[in-house]
Design a protein around this motif. Structure first.
Motif, PDB file in Angstrom:
ATOM      1  N   ASN A   1      -3.270   4.988  -2.649  1.00  0.00           N
ATOM      2  CA  ASN A   1      -2.331   3.719  -2.155  1.00  0.00           C
ATOM      3  C   ASN A   1      -2.414   2.791  -3.484  1.00  0.00           C
ATOM      4  O   ASN A   1      -3.364   2.527  -4.173  1.00  0.00           O
ATOM      5  CB  ASN A   1      -3.025   2.897  -0.991  1.00  0.00           C
ATOM      6  CG  ASN A   1      -3.156   3.474   0.275  1.00  0.00           C
ATOM      7  OD1 ASN A   1      -4.038   4.267   0.738  1.00  0.00           O
ATOM      8  ND2 ASN A   1      -1.643   3.565   0.811  1.00  0.00           N
ATOM      9  N   PHE A   2      -1.020   2.364  -3.842  1.00  0.00           N
ATOM     10  CA  PHE A   2      -0.975   1.398  -5.088  1.00  0.00           C
ATOM     11  C   PHE A   2      -0.841   0.231  -4.109  1.00  0.00           C
ATOM     12  O   PHE A   2      -0.455   0.082  -3.155  1.00  0.00           O
ATOM     13  CB  PHE A   2       0.183   1.852  -5.763  1.00  0.00           C
ATOM     14  CG  PHE A   2       0.118   3.065  -6.875  1.00  0.00           C
ATOM     15  CD1 PHE A   2      -0.204   2.857  -7.956  1.00  0.00           C
ATOM     16  CD2 PHE A   2       0.140   4.306  -6.015  1.00  0.00           C
ATOM     17  CE1 PHE A   2      -0.585   3.858  -8.675  1.00  0.00           C
ATOM     18  CE2 PHE A   2       0.104   5.522  -6.999  1.00  0.00           C
ATOM     19  CZ  PHE A   2      -0.358   5.040  -8.045  1.00  0.00           C
ATOM     20  N   PRO A   3      -0.746  -0.920  -5.063  1.00  0.00           N
ATOM     21  CA  PRO A   3      -0.685  -2.426  -4.470  1.00  0.00           C
ATOM     22  C   PRO A   3       0.664  -2.545  -3.795  1.00  0.00           C
ATOM     23  O   PRO A   3       0.562  -2.947  -2.637  1.00  0.00           O
ATOM     24  CB  PRO A   3      -0.905  -3.189  -5.528  1.00  0.00           C
ATOM     25  CG  PRO A   3      -1.751  -2.572  -6.551  1.00  0.00           C
ATOM     26  CD  PRO A   3      -1.092  -1.249  -6.645  1.00  0.00           C
TER      27      PRO A   3
ATOM     28  N   PRO B   1      14.130  -0.067  -8.789  1.00  0.00           N
ATOM     29  CA  PRO B   1      12.858  -0.078  -8.462  1.00  0.00           C
ATOM     30  C   PRO B   1      11.891  -1.214  -9.169  1.00  0.00           C
ATOM     31  O   PRO B   1      12.546  -1.669 -10.109  1.00  0.00           O
ATOM     32  CB  PRO B   1      12.258   1.254  -8.414  1.00  0.00           C
ATOM     33  CG  PRO B   1      13.319   1.684  -9.594  1.00  0.00           C
ATOM     34  CD  PRO B   1      14.334   1.190  -9.480  1.00  0.00           C
ATOM     35  N   PHE B   2      11.067  -1.812  -8.523  1.00  0.00           N
ATOM     36  CA  PHE B   2      10.059  -2.420  -9.516  1.00  0.00           C
ATOM     37  C   PHE B   2       8.902  -2.001  -8.821  1.00  0.00           C
ATOM     38  O   PHE B   2       8.250  -2.207  -7.735  1.00  0.00           O
ATOM     39  CB  PHE B   2      10.139  -3.939  -8.868  1.00  0.00           C
ATOM     40  CG  PHE B   2      11.363  -4.520  -9.019  1.00  0.00           C
ATOM     41  CD1 PHE B   2      12.046  -5.150 -10.012  1.00  0.00           C
ATOM     42  CD2 PHE B   2      12.498  -4.343  -7.938  1.00  0.00           C
ATOM     43  CE1 PHE B   2      13.322  -5.436 -10.439  1.00  0.00           C
ATOM     44  CE2 PHE B   2      13.857  -4.934  -8.200  1.00  0.00           C
ATOM     45  CZ  PHE B   2      14.113  -5.538  -9.455  1.00  0.00           C
ATOM     46  N   PHE B   3       8.090  -1.329  -9.857  1.00  0.00           N
ATOM     47  CA  PHE B   3       6.953  -0.708  -9.588  1.00  0.00           C
ATOM     48  C   PHE B   3       6.063  -0.728 -10.956  1.00  0.00           C
ATOM     49  O   PHE B   3       6.677  -0.420 -12.109  1.00  0.00           O
ATOM     50  CB  PHE B   3       6.838   0.874  -9.093  1.00  0.00           C
ATOM     51  CG  PHE B   3       5.825   1.510  -8.681  1.00  0.00           C
ATOM     52  CD1 PHE B   3       5.030   1.228  -7.698  1.00  0.00           C
ATOM     53  CD2 PHE B   3       5.055   2.366  -9.614  1.00  0.00           C
ATOM     54  CE1 PHE B   3       3.886   1.733  -7.141  1.00  0.00           C
ATOM     55  CE2 PHE B   3       3.904   3.271  -9.375  1.00  0.00           C
ATOM     56  CZ  PHE B   3       3.400   2.791  -8.051  1.00  0.00           C
ATOM     57  N   GLU B   4       4.709  -0.614 -10.774  1.00  0.00           N
ATOM     58  CA  GLU B   4       3.902  -0.728 -12.222  1.00  0.00           C
ATOM     59  C   GLU B   4       2.564  -0.211 -11.787  1.00  0.00           C
ATOM     60  O   GLU B   4       1.798  -0.272 -10.812  1.00  0.00           O
ATOM     61  CB  GLU B   4       3.785  -2.113 -12.866  1.00  0.00           C
ATOM     62  CG  GLU B   4       2.995  -3.242 -12.041  1.00  0.00           C
ATOM     63  CD  GLU B   4       2.844  -4.320 -12.783  1.00  0.00           C
ATOM     64  OE1 GLU B   4       1.703  -5.279 -12.687  1.00  0.00           O
ATOM     65  OE2 GLU B   4       3.846  -4.786 -13.352  1.00  0.00           O
ATOM     66  N   THR B   5       2.142   0.596 -12.896  1.00  0.00           N
ATOM     67  CA  THR B   5       0.541   1.162 -12.654  1.00  0.00           C
ATOM     68  C   THR B   5       0.059   1.013 -14.194  1.00  0.00           C
ATOM     69  O   THR B   5       0.604   0.254 -14.948  1.00  0.00           O
ATOM     70  CB  THR B   5       0.705   2.601 -12.447  1.00  0.00           C
ATOM     71  OG1 THR B   5      -0.550   3.099 -12.267  1.00  0.00           O
ATOM     72  CG2 THR B   5       1.226   3.387 -13.245  1.00  0.00           C
TER      73      THR B   5
ATOM     74  N   ASP C   1       0.629  -1.253   0.049  1.00  0.00           N
ATOM     75  CA  ASP C   1       0.011  -0.172  -0.107  1.00  0.00           C
ATOM     76  C   ASP C   1       0.992   1.104  -0.039  1.00  0.00           C
ATOM     77  O   ASP C   1       0.476   2.227   0.622  1.00  0.00           O
ATOM     78  CB  ASP C   1      -1.087   0.070   1.265  1.00  0.00           C
ATOM     79  CG  ASP C   1      -1.689  -1.124   1.227  1.00  0.00           C
ATOM     80  OD1 ASP C   1      -2.537  -1.595   0.185  1.00  0.00           O
ATOM     81  OD2 ASP C   1      -2.040  -1.948   2.232  1.00  0.00           O
ATOM     82  N   PRO C   2       1.859   1.286  -0.886  1.00  0.00           N
ATOM     83  CA  PRO C   2       2.817   2.826  -0.925  1.00  0.00           C
ATOM     84  C   PRO C   2       1.964   3.704  -1.564  1.00  0.00           C
ATOM     85  O   PRO C   2       0.970   3.734  -2.100  1.00  0.00           O
ATOM     86  CB  PRO C   2       3.878   2.203  -2.056  1.00  0.00           C
ATOM     87  CG  PRO C   2       3.138   1.401  -2.925  1.00  0.00           C
ATOM     88  CD  PRO C   2       2.194   0.319  -2.085  1.00  0.00           C
ATOM     89  N   ILE C   3       2.170   4.972  -0.852  1.00  0.00           N
ATOM     90  CA  ILE C   3       1.545   6.244  -1.242  1.00  0.00           C
ATOM     91  C   ILE C   3       2.096   6.911  -2.146  1.00  0.00           C
ATOM     92  O   ILE C   3       3.481   7.155  -2.204  1.00  0.00           O
ATOM     93  CB  ILE C   3       1.234   7.293   0.155  1.00  0.00           C
ATOM     94  CG1 ILE C   3       0.452   6.461   1.184  1.00  0.00           C
ATOM     95  CG2 ILE C   3       0.457   8.325  -0.236  1.00  0.00           C
ATOM     96  CD1 ILE C   3       0.429   6.865   2.373  1.00  0.00           C
TER      97      ILE C   3
END
Length: 438
Positions: free
Chosen positions: A272-274, A303-307, A250-252
């Motif tokens: 909040n992202f997953p 980093p490892f992040f997706e949207t 739940d990062p903001i």
């Protein structure tokens, strides 16, 4: 359809009047060679007033003036009790408890009616207990900790004080740290779980006017970030290596939401992202070579992040590379010349692609009176290289921003240190994290 909708110029003047009073006190007691206790407490009163006046001229929709007034008023009470008990020369316990309470209210007014006027209240109560044990098992140093935290969060909106948030949570936070020297190498490995709560500005649902197409507001439904970390450190002579793996549930991060009533209006708000993950490492060399004292640091973060953007997955996985080379030249009579270089690659930060930059700083400082008096001359960003570039693609919005701030400047400071080392304040904040959230 690729055709510009309108052309707009806007000029905005804003004034913020903050006021903060913080009182901190402590009690320390040594009851025996084995038992020591400390009690810390905080009281904070935080009030801020802000006014904004924006004038817009457009080719299509017409000109207008937007005036905003906002105010927030928060108070915090906090207390913390800590006890240290030595079992023997190698082992000891630390245990204690905390309690703090934050209450606040605020409002936003827009006389022209372009932005919704609103009121809100926030209230939080948190209590916690903690216990840690450390011991030296030969050369191996072990520290184990456990913390339990219970929280009540409440938020209302409007003059009628409609309850928007009313929830209680309970969390358990373990930690473990191991360190050992192997010949001339010192190594440590640690794991911990912690949380990061959103600031009260992020929770505030009042709108902030950017222009007639973009509004910004907080999100009272934000969840706290749940963070898990593993750290490994190594030191050998003048070489140090730090590495880290972090996982955030739940990062903001800021996002764009299209207005349901008008697709031309977007709202910027924290959501909040997953999840978010990152691996990073830093290597620092800090030798002393006569008058030259260099400090060289290089490292990376992956980093490892997706949207999602227009129903397609967008991955923000670009590696962040840094290079920092600081140089102090210590000349006779305590003249110190500094030449510092910093390089930053293009990188991704959550759902934003950030542009890289480089910077060169110069400095000259001189101490007198047994180092109590220091003169310091600093030249920042000597060649005016620092620029900012942000690109964000999220939901239905593509947002590009280029900035050039006044990063090239000269400072001169004079510092005098009084001889009060024997009277150093021995207290600490009982609620440091919550003070930073206000």
């Amino acid at each position: 359809n690729g055709i510009p909708y309108d052309h707009m110029n806007s000029g905005s003047n804003s004034k913020t009047s903050p006021r903060q009073h913080l009182m901190n006190g402590f009690y320390k007691g040594d009851y025996s060679d084995k038992l020591k206790i400390q009690i810390d407490f905080d009281y904070l009163d935080n009030k801020s007033e802000r006014s904004q006046n924006t004038n817009e001229t457009t080719d299509v929709e017409g000109d207008r003036t937007v005036t905003l007034y906002s105010q927030s008023d928060f108070s915090l009470y906090a207390g913390k009790f800590t006890a240290d008990y030595n079992l023997n020369k190698n082992g000891s316990f630390e245990f204690g408890g905390e309690y703090n309470q934050v209450t606040g209210s605020g409002y936003l007014l827009n006389p022209e009616g372009y932005v919704k006027s609103d009121e809100y209240t926030n209230k939080e109560k948190k209590s916690a207990t903690f216990l840690s044990y450390k011991n030296n098992l030969g050369k191996l140093n072990v520290q184990i900790g456990l913390r339990y935290e219970h929280a009540l969060e409440q938020m209302t909106e409007g003059k009628e004080k409609v309850v928007k948030v009313n929830k209680t949570t309970g969390d358990l936070f373990p930690s473990i740290s191991l360190s050992i020297p192997i010949k001339k190498v010192q190594m440590s490995l640690a794991f911990n779980r912690r949380i990061k709560r959103p600031s009260f500005a992020q929770l505030n649902q009042n709108n902030i006017y950017i222009n007639r197409f973009i509004l910004q507001k907080g999100n009272p439904y934000l969840l706290k970030e749940d963070i898990y970390e593993i750290n490994y450190n190594l030191m050998y002579k003048f070489i140090s290596v730090r590495s880290n793996y972090i996982y955030k549930k739940d990062p903001i991060h800021m996002s764009f939401i299209v207005n349901e009533e008008s697709s031309s209006i977007s709202t910027v708000l924290p959501v909040n992202f997953p999840k978010y993950q990152a691996i990073n490492a830093l290597v620092t060399l800090n030798p002393k070579l006569g008058v030259w004292q260099p400090k060289f640091t290089t490292g990376f973060e992956q980093p490892f992040f997706e949207t999602h953007y227009k129903n397609e997955v967008v991955r923000y996985n670009r590696t962040n590379l840094i290079l920092q080379f600081n140089n102090d030249f210590v000349f006779p009579k305590k003249y110190i010349l500094s030449v510092n270089m910093y390089c930053q690659s293009d990188y991704d930060r959550y759902a934003t692609a950030e542009g890289g930059y480089k910077r060169l700083d110069l400095g000259l400082r001189k101490s007198f009176l047994n180092d109590n008096l220091t003169f310091n001359l600093q030249a920042r960003d000597v060649f005016n290289w620092v620029k900012e570039k942000h690109i964000q693609k999220i939901n239905e919005i593509s947002f590009n921003q280029d900035k050039k701030r006044e990063t090239q400047y000269l400072t001169f400071s004079v510092r005098y240190q009084f001889n009060n080392n024997d009277k150093k304040y021995r207290g600490s904040n009982a609620a440091k994290d919550d003070i930073n959230r206000l």
